[in-house]
Design a protein around this motif. Structure first.
Motif: not given
Length: 96
Positions: A28, A32, A35-36
């Motif tokens: 996860e 993330l 995505e960041n």
């Protein structure tokens, strides 16, 4: 009282659960991070576009302020347009 073997089995089971949870959280976290990074790139692109549009707006306002004067103003407008084209080309090269 539970035997030592039972207690050891429980500890091993809990350890396995903790490791599985750790792996899930790591996956996860990796998602993330991706995505960041993607959002940072999008933000940088938007900032660049904003700067470019601000510059075009400034040039347009300047051109309108000197619009309709004489041949000299036409020369100034042409120079301003040339500068804008050069700036746009420079920005495009920097983005590559």
């Amino acid at each position: 009282m539970a035997s030592v073997a039972d207690q050891l089995d429980k500890v091993l089971q809990k350890t396995a659960q903790v490791l599985a949870l750790c792996n899930t959280l790591q996956e996860e976290n990796d998602l993330l991070k991706l995505e960041n990074q993607s959002l940072k790139v999008a933000l940088d692109t938007a900032k660049g576009k904003n700067v470019e549009l601000d510059e075009k707006l400034r040039v347009t306002k300047l051109a309108k302020s000197i619009e309709g004067a004489s041949e000299k103003s036409l020369d100034i407008k042409q120079k301003i347009n040339d500068f804008v084209r050069e700036i746009d080309k420079s920005i495009a090269l920097l983005k590559k």
